[in-house]
Scaffold this active site. Structure first.
Site, PDB file in Angstrom:
ATOM      1  N   ARG A 172     -29.958  15.306 -18.720  1.00 23.33           N
ATOM      2  CA  ARG A 172     -29.759  16.119 -19.922  1.00 23.33           C
ATOM      3  C   ARG A 172     -30.543  17.431 -19.853  1.00 23.33           C
ATOM      4  NH1 ARG A 172     -28.707  13.706 -24.975  1.00 23.33           N
ATOM      5  NH2 ARG A 172     -30.412  14.777 -25.990  1.00 23.33           N
ATOM      6  N   ARG A 176     -33.894  25.484 -14.154  1.00 24.52           N
ATOM      7  CA  ARG A 176     -33.431  26.853 -13.874  1.00 24.52           C
ATOM      8  C   ARG A 176     -34.442  27.611 -13.029  1.00 24.52           C
ATOM      9  NH1 ARG A 176     -33.662  27.545 -19.685  1.00 24.52           N
ATOM     10  NH2 ARG A 176     -31.656  26.746 -20.420  1.00 24.52           N
ATOM     11  N   ARG A 249     -34.216   1.592 -28.570  1.00 21.19           N
ATOM     12  CA  ARG A 249     -35.605   2.027 -28.649  1.00 21.19           C
ATOM     13  C   ARG A 249     -35.792   2.553 -30.065  1.00 21.19           C
ATOM     14  NH1 ARG A 249     -40.066   0.492 -26.513  1.00 21.19           N
ATOM     15  NH2 ARG A 249     -41.546   2.182 -26.128  1.00 21.19           N
ATOM     16  N   ARG A 280     -44.561  13.320 -29.036  1.00 20.04           N
ATOM     17  CA  ARG A 280     -44.553  14.741 -29.396  1.00 20.04           C
ATOM     18  C   ARG A 280     -45.083  14.961 -30.806  1.00 20.04           C
ATOM     19  NH1 ARG A 280     -37.922  15.375 -28.975  1.00 20.04           N
ATOM     20  NH2 ARG A 280     -37.379  13.672 -30.367  1.00 20.04           N
ATOM     21  N   GLU A 300     -44.680  11.495 -33.269  1.00 20.54           N
ATOM     22  CA  GLU A 300     -43.574  10.571 -33.009  1.00 20.54           C
ATOM     23  C   GLU A 300     -44.027   9.497 -32.011  1.00 20.54           C
ATOM     24  OE1 GLU A 300     -39.864  12.817 -32.833  1.00 20.54           O
ATOM     25  OE2 GLU A 300     -39.206  11.417 -31.285  1.00 20.54           O
ATOM     26  N   TYR A 348     -25.454   7.748 -26.482  1.00 21.22           N
ATOM     27  CA  TYR A 348     -26.442   8.794 -26.705  1.00 21.22           C
ATOM     28  C   TYR A 348     -25.709  10.103 -27.051  1.00 21.22           C
ATOM     29  CZ  TYR A 348     -31.086  10.647 -25.174  1.00 21.22           C
ATOM     30  OH  TYR A 348     -32.327  11.209 -25.078  1.00 21.22           O
ATOM     31  N   ASP A 350     -25.107  13.706 -29.035  1.00 22.63           N
ATOM     32  CA  ASP A 350     -25.730  14.784 -29.805  1.00 22.63           C
ATOM     33  C   ASP A 350     -24.833  15.104 -31.009  1.00 22.63           C
ATOM     34  OD1 ASP A 350     -28.132  15.281 -28.590  1.00 22.63           O
ATOM     35  OD2 ASP A 350     -27.288  16.649 -27.106  1.00 22.63           O
TER      36      ASP A 350
HETATM   37  P1  FAD Z   1     -26.240   8.036 -37.824  1.00 20.00           P
HETATM   38  O1  FAD Z   1     -26.850   9.331 -38.188  1.00 20.00           O
HETATM   39  O2  FAD Z   1     -27.128   6.970 -37.283  1.00 20.00           O
HETATM   40  O3  FAD Z   1     -25.477   7.485 -39.110  1.00 20.00           O
HETATM   41  C1  FAD Z   1     -25.040   6.154 -39.252  1.00 20.00           C
HETATM   42  C2  FAD Z   1     -25.279   5.754 -40.693  1.00 20.00           C
HETATM   43  O4  FAD Z   1     -24.716   4.448 -40.918  1.00 20.00           O
HETATM   44  C3  FAD Z   1     -26.767   5.629 -41.025  1.00 20.00           C
HETATM   45  O5  FAD Z   1     -27.059   6.455 -42.132  1.00 20.00           O
HETATM   46  C4  FAD Z   1     -26.951   4.158 -41.327  1.00 20.00           C
HETATM   47  O6  FAD Z   1     -27.919   3.910 -42.330  1.00 20.00           O
HETATM   48  C5  FAD Z   1     -25.559   3.759 -41.804  1.00 20.00           C
HETATM   49  N1  FAD Z   1     -25.288   2.320 -41.671  1.00 20.00           N
HETATM   50  C6  FAD Z   1     -25.482   1.554 -40.587  1.00 20.00           C
HETATM   51  N2  FAD Z   1     -25.153   0.263 -40.848  1.00 20.00           N
HETATM   52  C7  FAD Z   1     -24.724   0.229 -42.136  1.00 20.00           C
HETATM   53  C8  FAD Z   1     -24.267  -0.817 -42.990  1.00 20.00           C
HETATM   54  N3  FAD Z   1     -24.205  -2.080 -42.570  1.00 20.00           N
HETATM   55  N4  FAD Z   1     -23.915  -0.496 -44.255  1.00 20.00           N
HETATM   56  C9  FAD Z   1     -24.009   0.784 -44.710  1.00 20.00           C
HETATM   57  N5  FAD Z   1     -24.446   1.809 -43.943  1.00 20.00           N
HETATM   58  C10 FAD Z   1     -24.810   1.536 -42.675  1.00 20.00           C
HETATM   59  N6  FAD Z   1     -28.683  15.656 -31.758  1.00 20.00           N
HETATM   60  C11 FAD Z   1     -28.611  16.988 -31.496  1.00 20.00           C
HETATM   61  O7  FAD Z   1     -27.506  17.544 -31.395  1.00 20.00           O
HETATM   62  N7  FAD Z   1     -29.760  17.741 -31.367  1.00 20.00           N
HETATM   63  C12 FAD Z   1     -31.007  17.197 -31.478  1.00 20.00           C
HETATM   64  O8  FAD Z   1     -32.004  17.918 -31.355  1.00 20.00           O
HETATM   65  C13 FAD Z   1     -31.097  15.788 -31.733  1.00 20.00           C
HETATM   66  N8  FAD Z   1     -32.310  15.206 -31.839  1.00 20.00           N
HETATM   67  C14 FAD Z   1     -32.387  13.871 -32.087  1.00 20.00           C
HETATM   68  C15 FAD Z   1     -33.656  13.284 -32.208  1.00 20.00           C
HETATM   69  C16 FAD Z   1     -33.775  11.933 -32.480  1.00 20.00           C
HETATM   70  C17 FAD Z   1     -35.146  11.311 -32.603  1.00 20.00           C
HETATM   71  C18 FAD Z   1     -32.595  11.138 -32.622  1.00 20.00           C
HETATM   72  C19 FAD Z   1     -32.706   9.660 -32.903  1.00 20.00           C
HETATM   73  C20 FAD Z   1     -31.340  11.714 -32.521  1.00 20.00           C
HETATM   74  C21 FAD Z   1     -31.208  13.076 -32.242  1.00 20.00           C
HETATM   75  N9  FAD Z   1     -29.964  13.695 -32.147  1.00 20.00           N
HETATM   76  C22 FAD Z   1     -29.889  15.040 -31.877  1.00 20.00           C
HETATM   77  C23 FAD Z   1     -28.713  12.926 -32.292  1.00 20.00           C
HETATM   78  C24 FAD Z   1     -28.153  12.928 -33.735  1.00 20.00           C
HETATM   79  O9  FAD Z   1     -29.096  12.346 -34.606  1.00 20.00           O
HETATM   80  C25 FAD Z   1     -26.860  12.115 -33.735  1.00 20.00           C
HETATM   81  O10 FAD Z   1     -25.922  12.658 -32.830  1.00 20.00           O
HETATM   82  C26 FAD Z   1     -26.154  12.024 -35.087  1.00 20.00           C
HETATM   83  O11 FAD Z   1     -27.050  11.958 -36.152  1.00 20.00           O
HETATM   84  C27 FAD Z   1     -25.292  10.774 -35.070  1.00 20.00           C
HETATM   85  O12 FAD Z   1     -24.545  10.635 -36.259  1.00 20.00           O
HETATM   86  P2  FAD Z   1     -23.872   9.230 -36.575  1.00 20.00           P
HETATM   87  O13 FAD Z   1     -23.122   9.404 -37.842  1.00 20.00           O
HETATM   88  O14 FAD Z   1     -23.153   8.732 -35.389  1.00 20.00           O
HETATM   89  O15 FAD Z   1     -25.083   8.203 -36.745  1.00 20.00           O
HETATM   90  N1  UDP Z   2     -38.400  14.130 -20.778  1.00 23.36           N
HETATM   91  C1  UDP Z   2     -39.597  14.125 -20.094  1.00 23.36           C
HETATM   92  N2  UDP Z   2     -40.570  14.990 -20.446  1.00 23.36           N
HETATM   93  C2  UDP Z   2     -40.423  15.862 -21.452  1.00 23.36           C
HETATM   94  C3  UDP Z   2     -39.204  15.890 -22.155  1.00 23.36           C
HETATM   95  C4  UDP Z   2     -38.215  14.984 -21.795  1.00 23.36           C
HETATM   96  O1  UDP Z   2     -39.769  13.320 -19.187  1.00 23.36           O
HETATM   97  O2  UDP Z   2     -41.357  16.635 -21.731  1.00 23.36           O
HETATM   98  C5  UDP Z   2     -37.350  13.161 -20.367  1.00 23.36           C
HETATM   99  C6  UDP Z   2     -37.450  11.831 -21.134  1.00 23.36           C
HETATM  100  O3  UDP Z   2     -37.061  10.796 -20.246  1.00 23.36           O
HETATM  101  C7  UDP Z   2     -36.421  12.000 -22.214  1.00 23.36           C
HETATM  102  C8  UDP Z   2     -35.344  12.777 -21.474  1.00 23.36           C
HETATM  103  O4  UDP Z   2     -36.070  13.671 -20.632  1.00 23.36           O
HETATM  104  O5  UDP Z   2     -35.964  10.756 -22.701  1.00 23.36           O
HETATM  105  C9  UDP Z   2     -34.391  13.549 -22.349  1.00 23.36           C
HETATM  106  O6  UDP Z   2     -35.114  14.476 -23.120  1.00 23.36           O
HETATM  107  P1  UDP Z   2     -34.559  15.099 -24.430  1.00 23.36           P
HETATM  108  O7  UDP Z   2     -35.478  16.156 -24.884  1.00 23.36           O
HETATM  109  O8  UDP Z   2     -33.128  15.441 -24.210  1.00 23.36           O
HETATM  110  O9  UDP Z   2     -34.680  13.844 -25.401  1.00 23.36           O
HETATM  111  P2  UDP Z   2     -34.148  13.587 -26.892  1.00 23.36           P
HETATM  112  O10 UDP Z   2     -35.382  13.298 -27.671  1.00 23.36           O
HETATM  113  O11 UDP Z   2     -33.392  14.803 -27.346  1.00 23.36           O
HETATM  114  O12 UDP Z   2     -33.283  12.404 -26.729  1.00 23.36           O
END
Ligand code: FAD
Ligand code: UDP
Length: 383
Positions: A172, A176, A249, A280, A300, A348, A350
């Site tokens: 991911r 560069r 996780r 982080r 986190e 996974y 975005d």
């Molecule tokens: P979710 O947001 O998980 O929504 C699913 C919903 O279903 C939840 O609100 C849950 O409560 C509900 N639900 C589940 N089971 C039930 C049930 N039985 N009854 C009623 N409701 C229920 N993406 C990016 O593009 N950029 C980023 O920088 C980025 N950073 C991230 C950082 C973290 C720590 C995480 C975890 C994700 C990140 N993502 C990022 C990904 C992004 O969060 C997801 O792509 C997006 O939110 C997924 O949307 P979703 O609707 O599939 O899932």
């Molecule tokens: N990663 C790492 N060091 C860093 C940042 C990321 O080793 O400083 C690795 C780590 O395995 C992570 C993966 O790169 O799970 C993807 O990173 P990204 O920032 O895309 O993670 P996100 O939190 O968005 O899932």
């Protein structure tokens, strides 16, 4: 005729986009959400005038102009660029891996010197075809960067050895040979002006939503209310874990309000050494160029997922992917249920990919012109 065309389980980004588009097409939608708020993992809370990303830092990025225009039709986006910093034993390095990082690591100045250094280390490690995350990382950036910026972070993030993790996780990250600290290669990037809740509010305007409602508590009643169920929760839970649990996780977020205007000078600082238990620190005001007198930071901490905790990252290793196949086979047979989103597809994704998947699905349904759609189970939504 049933009361609703679609019962949407989950008010995350997938559920919200799906509901918006089906409502536009004149379909009757009801969303239920088990949390007390909308937006799933993109939800923000306003603390001391700062939009705090409650489930981890979210930066919107995409190469797809249609998706960019789509989100901008609900809320404007600012010009934030993600340029995180990594901290290892008090030393700071630029991310993603670029000429700045290579200079900080080895004092090299030219791309050629950096490439030679990496190639020398790859050769020494004896890697030809990388088989796991460790080997993939070394083959991308060499052993020094792997040991200092990747191994500790990855192993605490995933709770597993880097040799036991799939390669795609590290692929991911861009590598560069230019002096460019932008974490993403995408053409469009930013944060919604006023926070992600504005995006969700725009998507869900005039759509019936019930929060604090768990689908499984009233499963039969809800299924009887709608022609089709759109399920965005965990796939294994839908089938009562009959083949065992799909592993995730989890994360624990520790939020703090600090009486300083600027704590770390950047939105995200990664702590890459193993001994520090968090991965982080996020300083939320920087996402929106905040000038408030206080600041809010979040540490986190990665955690093992157990029942009752939020499932954040699917662990797409061999064992879990095998289990996923068994559940997907059942899902494919469903006639009136669609499984989509990060949890139901155990993928996974975005944000831009989830939106693309929802738009694709609604288009398919509108082309077919009727519900229930045939073979409505899990469909590949790669984008
Ligand atoms: P979710 O947001 O998980 O929504 C699913 C919903 O279903 C939840 O609100 C849950 O409560 C509900 N639900 C589940 N089971 C039930 C049930 N039985 N009854 C009623 N409701 C229920 N993406 C990016 O593009 N950029 C980023 O920088 C980025 N950073 C991230 C950082 C973290 C720590 C995480 C975890 C994700 C990140 N993502 C990022 C990904 C992004 O969060 C997801 O792509 C997006 O939110 C997924 O949307 P979703 O609707 O599939 O899932
Ligand atoms: N990663 C790492 N060091 C860093 C940042 C990321 O080793 O400083 C690795 C780590 O395995 C992570 C993966 O790169 O799970 C993807 O990173 P990204 O920032 O895309 O993670 P996100 O939190 O968005 O899932």
């Amino acid at each position: 005729m049933k009361q609703y065309d679609f019962l949407i389980v989950g008010a995350g980004l997938f559920g919200a986009v799906f509901a918006r588009e089906m409502t536009r097409m004149g379909k009757r939608c009801l969303i239920i959400e088990k949390r007390k708020h909308l937006g799933g993992n993109i939800y923000c809370e306003n603390i001391a005038g700062i939009n705090v990303h409650m489930y981890g830092p979210h930066i919107f990025h995409t190469n797809d102009e249609t998706i960019w225009n789509y989100v901008n039709s609900f809320v404007g986006f600012n010009h934030f660029r993600h340029t995180p910093i990594a901290c290892f034993k008090g030393m700071l390095y630029n991310l993603p891996f670029n000429m700045n990082t290579f200079h900080e690591m080895w004092k090299v100045k030219t791309p050629r010197e950096a490439e030679e250094k990496i190639q020398e280390q790859v050769k020494q490690a004896g890697i030809t075809v990388p088989r796991n995350l460790e080997e993939q990382a070394i083959s991308m950036v060499g052993t020094d960067i792997y040991r200092i910026l990747i191994q500790g972070y990855t192993e605490k993030q995933w709770g597993r050895k880097a040799t036991e993790l799939p390669r795609f996780i590290i692929k991911r990250l861009p590598v560069r040979f230019t002096y460019d600290n932008n974490y993403f290669n995408d053409k469009y990037q930013g944060i919604p002006v006023g926070g992600y809740n504005k995006l969700i509010a725009g998507l869900l305007a005039d759509i019936e939503v019930r929060t604090n409602v768990d689908f499984f508590r009233y499963r039969e009643e809800f299924c009887n209310m709608a022609e089709t169920v759109v399920y965005t929760g965990c796939l294994d839970e839908f089938y009562d874990y009959r083949f065992g649990r799909l592993e995730y996780r989890s994360l624990r977020f520790e939020h703090e309000v600090l009486e300083v205007p600027n704590f770390q000078g950047v939105a995200v600082m990664n702590y890459t050494e193993r001994e520090i238990p968090f991965t982080r620190i996020v300083e939320h005001k920087h996402f929106e160029f905040g000038t408030q007198p206080l600041t809010v930071i979040t540490k986190e901490y990665p955690e093992e997922w157990t029942s009752g905790k939020e499932p954040y990252y699917p662990i797409n290793d061999e064992k879990n992917n095998q289990r996923l196949k068994e559940y997907s086979a059942l899902a494919k047979k469903e006639r009136n249920t669609i499984f989509c989103g990060r949890l139901a597809e155990y993928k996974y994704y975005d944000m831009h990919q989830v939106i693309a998947a929802a738009l694709k699905k609604t288009k398919m349904i509108s082309n077919y012109g009727a519900v229930p759609i045939p073979a409505a189970g899990v469909l590949s939504t790669d984008s």
